[in-house]
Design a protein around this motif. Structure first.
Motif, PDB file in Angstrom:
ATOM      1  N   TYR A  41       0.821  -1.208   0.000  1.00  0.00           N
ATOM      2  CA  TYR A  41       0.000   0.000   0.000  1.00  0.00           C
ATOM      3  C   TYR A  41       0.860   1.264   0.000  1.00  0.00           C
ATOM      4  O   TYR A  41       0.519   2.253  -0.656  1.00  0.00           O
ATOM      5  N   VAL A  70      -2.790   2.095  -9.017  1.00  0.00           N
ATOM      6  CA  VAL A  70      -4.000   1.270  -8.954  1.00  0.00           C
ATOM      7  C   VAL A  70      -3.627  -0.212  -9.043  1.00  0.00           C
ATOM      8  O   VAL A  70      -4.138  -1.044  -8.281  1.00  0.00           O
ATOM      9  N   ALA A  71      -2.720  -0.548  -9.954  1.00  0.00           N
ATOM     10  CA  ALA A  71      -2.276  -1.935 -10.090  1.00  0.00           C
ATOM     11  C   ALA A  71      -1.585  -2.411  -8.811  1.00  0.00           C
ATOM     12  O   ALA A  71      -1.820  -3.539  -8.342  1.00  0.00           O
ATOM     13  N   TYR A  79      -4.202  -2.811  -6.028  1.00  0.00           N
ATOM     14  CA  TYR A  79      -4.975  -4.034  -6.267  1.00  0.00           C
ATOM     15  C   TYR A  79      -4.168  -5.259  -5.804  1.00  0.00           C
ATOM     16  O   TYR A  79      -4.687  -6.139  -5.125  1.00  0.00           O
ATOM     17  N   GLY A  80      -2.899  -5.286  -6.164  1.00  0.00           N
ATOM     18  CA  GLY A  80      -2.038  -6.384  -5.745  1.00  0.00           C
ATOM     19  C   GLY A  80      -1.896  -6.449  -4.240  1.00  0.00           C
ATOM     20  O   GLY A  80      -1.947  -7.529  -3.640  1.00  0.00           O
ATOM     21  N   ASN A 107      -4.028  -5.421  -2.074  1.00  0.00           N
ATOM     22  CA  ASN A 107      -5.292  -5.908  -1.550  1.00  0.00           C
ATOM     23  C   ASN A 107      -5.386  -7.424  -1.660  1.00  0.00           C
ATOM     24  O   ASN A 107      -5.855  -8.103  -0.742  1.00  0.00           O
ATOM     25  N   ARG A 108      -4.928  -7.974  -2.771  1.00  0.00           N
ATOM     26  CA  ARG A 108      -4.939  -9.433  -2.957  1.00  0.00           C
ATOM     27  C   ARG A 108      -4.014 -10.113  -1.937  1.00  0.00           C
ATOM     28  O   ARG A 108      -4.360 -11.156  -1.382  1.00  0.00           O
ATOM     29  N   PRO A 157      -0.337 -10.566  -8.905  1.00  0.00           N
ATOM     30  CA  PRO A 157      -0.551  -9.211  -9.441  1.00  0.00           C
ATOM     31  C   PRO A 157       0.505  -8.210  -8.956  1.00  0.00           C
ATOM     32  O   PRO A 157       0.993  -7.381  -9.729  1.00  0.00           O
ATOM     33  N   SER A 158       0.863  -8.326  -7.691  1.00  0.00           N
ATOM     34  CA  SER A 158       1.888  -7.429  -7.134  1.00  0.00           C
ATOM     35  C   SER A 158       3.251  -7.703  -7.750  1.00  0.00           C
ATOM     36  O   SER A 158       3.997  -6.764  -8.070  1.00  0.00           O
ATOM     37  N   THR A 186       3.342  -6.413 -11.372  1.00  0.00           N
ATOM     38  CA  THR A 186       3.397  -4.948 -11.386  1.00  0.00           C
ATOM     39  C   THR A 186       4.796  -4.459 -11.042  1.00  0.00           C
ATOM     40  O   THR A 186       5.348  -3.591 -11.739  1.00  0.00           O
TER      41      THR A 186
END
Length: 104
Positions: free
Chosen positions: A11, A42-43, A46-47, A49-50, A60-61, A64
């Motif tokens: 974050y 945003v990417a 999102y990562g 958060n996952r 995703p993280s 990115t």
């Protein structure tokens, strides 16, 4: 996982990307800085958060941070300027290592 472990580094990374994009837009009038910075943020968010929901869901993280690492390494070697490319390159490297360790 019994309790939620927030991905604070993820974050924070997202916040720094968004801040950098906004700062680039304000200081240089660059709409591209704003779009790229906020898009990457945003990417990254999102990562994060996952990862917060499942500490093994790092893909995703990881993707990115690798994409930013490659892009910003190219930009840093081309320009030789630490800000912003070198800074994002360094942060992306640290995040790539962090997420790679989580899946190892």
């Amino acid at each position: 996982m019994s309790s939620t472990q927030y991905d604070y580094p993820g974050y924070i990374f997202a916040f720094l990307l968004a801040s950098g994009g906004l700062l680039g837009a304000i200081r240089r009038g660059s709409a591209m800085s704003l779009v790229a910075g906020v898009g990457a943020a945003v990417a990254a968010a999102y990562g994060a958060n996952r990862v917060t929901k499942n500490n093994l869901d790092v893909w995703p993280s990881l993707y990115t941070s690798i994409a930013l690492l490659v892009l910003m390494t190219y930009r840093f070697t081309k320009s030789g300027k630490f800000m912003p490319a070198g800074m994002v390159m360094t942060l992306s490297l640290l995040m790539t290592i962090r997420y790679a360790i989580l899946i190892a």
